[in-house]
Scaffold this active site. Structure first.
Site, PDB file in Angstrom:
ATOM      1  N   HIS A 186      59.235  61.777  12.973  1.00  0.00           N
ATOM      2  CA  HIS A 186      57.898  61.380  13.452  1.00  0.00           C
ATOM      3  C   HIS A 186      57.286  62.593  14.149  1.00  0.00           C
ATOM      4  O   HIS A 186      56.995  63.594  13.492  1.00  0.00           O
ATOM      5  CB  HIS A 186      58.076  60.147  14.343  1.00  0.00           C
ATOM      6  N   HIS A 236      52.554  63.397   2.609  1.00  0.00           N
ATOM      7  CA  HIS A 236      52.131  62.343   3.541  1.00  0.00           C
ATOM      8  C   HIS A 236      52.388  60.975   2.944  1.00  0.00           C
ATOM      9  O   HIS A 236      52.318  60.792   1.723  1.00  0.00           O
ATOM     10  CB  HIS A 236      50.638  62.476   3.874  1.00  0.00           C
ATOM     11  N   ASP A 259      50.603  68.822  10.401  1.00  0.00           N
ATOM     12  CA  ASP A 259      51.541  69.651  11.160  1.00  0.00           C
ATOM     13  C   ASP A 259      51.596  71.098  10.701  1.00  0.00           C
ATOM     14  O   ASP A 259      52.175  71.940  11.392  1.00  0.00           O
ATOM     15  CB  ASP A 259      52.938  69.040  11.085  1.00  0.00           C
TER      16      ASP A 259
HETATM   17  N1  AMX Z   1      59.128  68.563   0.729  1.00  0.00           N
HETATM   18  C1  AMX Z   1      60.167  68.134  -0.002  1.00  0.00           C
HETATM   19  N2  AMX Z   1      60.241  66.904  -0.549  1.00  0.00           N
HETATM   20  C2  AMX Z   1      59.191  66.092  -0.368  1.00  0.00           C
HETATM   21  C3  AMX Z   1      58.057  66.493   0.352  1.00  0.00           C
HETATM   22  C4  AMX Z   1      58.051  67.789   0.918  1.00  0.00           C
HETATM   23  N3  AMX Z   1      57.038  68.240   1.670  1.00  0.00           N
HETATM   24  N4  AMX Z   1      57.168  65.477   0.371  1.00  0.00           N
HETATM   25  C5  AMX Z   1      57.738  64.470  -0.320  1.00  0.00           C
HETATM   26  N5  AMX Z   1      58.962  64.829  -0.757  1.00  0.00           N
HETATM   27  C6  AMX Z   1      59.929  63.999  -1.463  1.00  0.00           C
HETATM   28  C7  AMX Z   1      60.373  62.851  -0.553  1.00  0.00           C
HETATM   29  O1  AMX Z   1      61.436  63.274   0.307  1.00  0.00           O
HETATM   30  C8  AMX Z   1      60.807  61.817  -1.552  1.00  0.00           C
HETATM   31  O2  AMX Z   1      62.095  62.168  -2.037  1.00  0.00           O
HETATM   32  P1  AMX Z   1      63.193  61.043  -2.357  1.00  0.00           P
HETATM   33  O3  AMX Z   1      62.583  60.178  -3.412  1.00  0.00           O
HETATM   34  O4  AMX Z   1      64.362  61.850  -2.813  1.00  0.00           O
HETATM   35  O5  AMX Z   1      63.431  60.297  -1.067  1.00  0.00           O
HETATM   36  C9  AMX Z   1      59.821  62.015  -2.680  1.00  0.00           C
HETATM   37  O6  AMX Z   1      59.317  63.342  -2.541  1.00  0.00           O
HETATM   38  C10 AMX Z   1      58.656  61.055  -2.652  1.00  0.00           C
HETATM   39  O7  AMX Z   1      58.063  61.112  -1.374  1.00  0.00           O
HETATM   40  P2  AMX Z   1      56.568  60.616  -1.111  1.00  0.00           P
HETATM   41  O8  AMX Z   1      56.445  59.215  -1.569  1.00  0.00           O
HETATM   42  O9  AMX Z   1      55.626  61.615  -1.683  1.00  0.00           O
HETATM   43  O10 AMX Z   1      56.423  60.732   0.459  1.00  0.00           O
HETATM   44  P3  AMX Z   1      57.112  59.849   1.602  1.00  0.00           P
HETATM   45  O11 AMX Z   1      56.119  58.844   2.069  1.00  0.00           O
HETATM   46  O12 AMX Z   1      58.454  59.373   1.217  1.00  0.00           O
HETATM   47  O13 AMX Z   1      57.332  60.965   2.736  1.00  0.00           O
HETATM   48  C11 AMX Z   1      56.830  62.688   4.270  1.00  0.00           C
HETATM   49  C12 AMX Z   1      56.270  61.520   3.439  1.00  0.00           C
HETATM   50  C13 AMX Z   1      55.754  63.209   5.185  1.00  0.00           C
HETATM   51  C14 AMX Z   1      58.036  62.206   5.141  1.00  0.00           C
HETATM   52  C15 AMX Z   1      57.298  63.808   3.280  1.00  0.00           C
HETATM   53  O14 AMX Z   1      56.188  64.262   2.564  1.00  0.00           O
HETATM   54  C16 AMX Z   1      57.990  64.979   3.978  1.00  0.00           C
HETATM   55  O15 AMX Z   1      59.194  64.903   4.247  1.00  0.00           O
HETATM   56  N6  AMX Z   1      57.238  66.080   4.287  1.00  0.00           N
HETATM   57  C17 AMX Z   1      57.820  67.245   4.942  1.00  0.00           C
HETATM   58  C18 AMX Z   1      58.011  66.985   6.429  1.00  0.00           C
HETATM   59  C19 AMX Z   1      56.684  66.932   7.161  1.00  0.00           C
HETATM   60  O16 AMX Z   1      55.830  67.799   7.022  1.00  0.00           O
HETATM   61  N7  AMX Z   1      56.519  65.884   7.988  1.00  0.00           N
HETATM   62  C20 AMX Z   1      55.286  65.669   8.760  1.00  0.00           C
HETATM   63  C21 AMX Z   1      54.407  64.597   8.145  1.00  0.00           C
HETATM   64  C22 AMX Z   1      53.151  64.369   8.954  1.00  0.00           C
HETATM   65  C23 AMX Z   1      53.418  63.443  10.081  1.00  0.00           C
HETATM   66  O17 AMX Z   1      53.550  62.239   9.905  1.00  0.00           O
HETATM   67  N8  AMX Z   1      53.514  63.961  11.323  1.00  0.00           N
END
Ligand code: AMX
Length: 388
Positions: free
Chosen positions: A227, A268, A323
């Site tokens: 988070h 996201h 972020d």
């Molecule tokens: N890097 C690597 N893999 C990613 C990714 C990224 N930036 N964004 C999505 N994916 C992967 C997910 O881990 C997921 O993999 P899985 O099926 O093996 O579990 C797959 O792609 C599908 O994900 P999604 O439906 O597109 O997104 P989500 O809702 O599951 O996750 C988020 C969203 C933000 C957790 C993810 O994009 C992520 O981990 N981003 C990198 C971390 C980050 O920047 N976090 C901050 C987010 C903003 C916030 O809320 N503060």
């Protein structure tokens, strides 16, 4: 919507998914759309970035932007409430310096609640908001071992100026720092009703625990790496990349993905385009620090990472999220230690969560307030048995 309208058919598949997509309640302060991101009380966030944090607090609590008199009254009201009712420096001195700043922030909020809680939801929320700049500044100073000769809190200043003057760093461009923090606060104050920290705060408040207990709990929820702490990880990630050369950055991004590590600052759960909060911060960076090394790295990342991430069809949104840029900007204005970054997020969210708690406790259900949260859980692997 009428009381009988079906919003979602809940199936077995919804269980143990963290309430993802399950309708729970309503929110009067903000909503998020896949293309425009967060809106505060109807206004898209990108239209609000030139307002002061104080004006946005007014908006979140009153659902209208203030006129100049209302804006001045809000500042005067916050100034009146600003004094912390106890010796927070003495409490901070007892905390382990290696403790995470988010834990310090949570302790501070809880402690202030022990010193003084009025029991009136709005009074307590506004008092806490007014005290946050000083809490933040004192936390920084004591944790860094600068706990002597702390300037008095000049409550005639804006919230951001009060933080900067408490911090009182040498060789800092205060105007730039204040601009970055003010923008940061406005962008991060609220994000709909169901994000974990906001939900946690409202759930705790539903037991009629105090605003201080509810918001300290919300800060604990925000502190997790999935988070709020993502913004800390983001700058750590940028520092690890260490170069703005597009070829090197692409190699790095591919390497991280091959190791099954996330590309921080991208993706996201709700948005399906670049987060406008990222767009705003990129524009600010181009204006105030286009040649900063970290800013150059995130500029390259913004070009390279979406292209690489889009090669994986599972990723719903390969674009930059909020972020990506905040850490580089905070670092540029002299706040170089990323372990503090989530506390700025927390500071901002105190205002949004405070407003949402006040709505839920005093306005919803014709003023009766939302009842004690009690979602349903089914028993699993618990056949009835008896002690022999
Ligand atoms: N890097 C690597 N893999 C990613 C990714 C990224 N930036 N964004 C999505 N994916 C992967 C997910 O881990 C997921 O993999 P899985 O099926 O093996 O579990 C797959 O792609 C599908 O994900 P999604 O439906 O597109 O997104 P989500 O809702 O599951 O996750 C988020 C969203 C933000 C957790 C993810 O994009 C992520 O981990 N981003 C990198 C971390 C980050 O920047 N976090 C901050 C987010 C903003 C916030 O809320 N503060």
């Amino acid at each position: 919507m009428g009381d009988e309208e079906v919003l979602l058919e809940v199936t077995n598949g919804h269980l143990n998914t963290g309430l993802r997509g399950v309708p729970v309640g309503t929110c009067r302060t903000s909503f998020v759309t896949p293309t425009e991101g967060v809106h505060y009380c109807g206004y898209p966030i990108k239209e609000l970035t030139n307002f002061s944090p104080e004006d946005i607090v007014y908006l979140l609590f009153n659902k209208e932007l203030p006129n100049s008199q209302q804006s001045a009254d809000m500042r005067a009201d916050l100034a009146k409430r600003a004094q912390i009712p106890g010796d927070l420096v003495a409490v901070f001195r007892t905390l382990p310096k290696y403790g995470h700043p988010m834990d310090w922030l949570s302790v501070a909020i809880h402690t202030i609640g022990m010193w003084e809680t009025t029991g009136d939801w709005k009074e307590d929320a506004m008092n806490l908001i007014a005290r946050m700049p000083r809490i933040m500044g004192l936390m920084y100073r004591v944790r860094e071992g600068r706990d002597e000769d702390i300037p008095a809190d000049d409550t005639s200043l804006s919230m951001v100026q009060r933080f900067a003057s408490t911090l009182d760093l040498d060789e800092i461009d205060n105007d730039k720092m204040e601009r970055v923090i003010a923008t940061y606060l406005v962008l991060h104050m609220d994000h709909g009703g169901g994000n974990l920290s906001t939900f946690t705060g409202k759930a705790i408040a539903s037991s009629k625990a105090t605003v201080y207990s509810a918001i300290a709990g919300a800060m604990n929820a925000l502190s997790g790496p999935l988070h709020g702490r993502a913004n800390q990880s983001c700058l750590e990630f940028v520092l690890k990349i260490g170069t703005s050369d597009p070829v090197e950055v692409e190699r790095f991004v591919r390497g991280e993905l091959a190791e099954k590590r996330p590309i921080f600052g991208f993706g996201h759960a709700v948005l399906r385009s670049e987060d406008p909060r990222a767009t705003v911060q990129f524009a600010l960076g181009e204006e105030i620090c286009p040649d900063d090394e970290n800013f150059k790295i995130i500029r390259t990342l913004r070009e390279v990472a979406p292209r690489v991430l889009a090669e994986n069809p599972k990723i719903s949104n390969p674009n930059a999220n909020v972020d990506i840029a905040s850490g580089a900007l905070l670092h540029h204005v002299g706040l170089e230690d990323p372990t503090y970054y989530t506390t700025f997020f927390g500071w901002a969210r105190v205002m949004g969560i405070g407003a949402q708690i006040v709505d839920e406790r005093t306005i919803f259900r014709n003023g009766k307030g939302t009842p004690l949260y009690r979602p349903k859980y089914y028993a699993e692997q618990q056949t009835l048995r008896h002690v022999e």
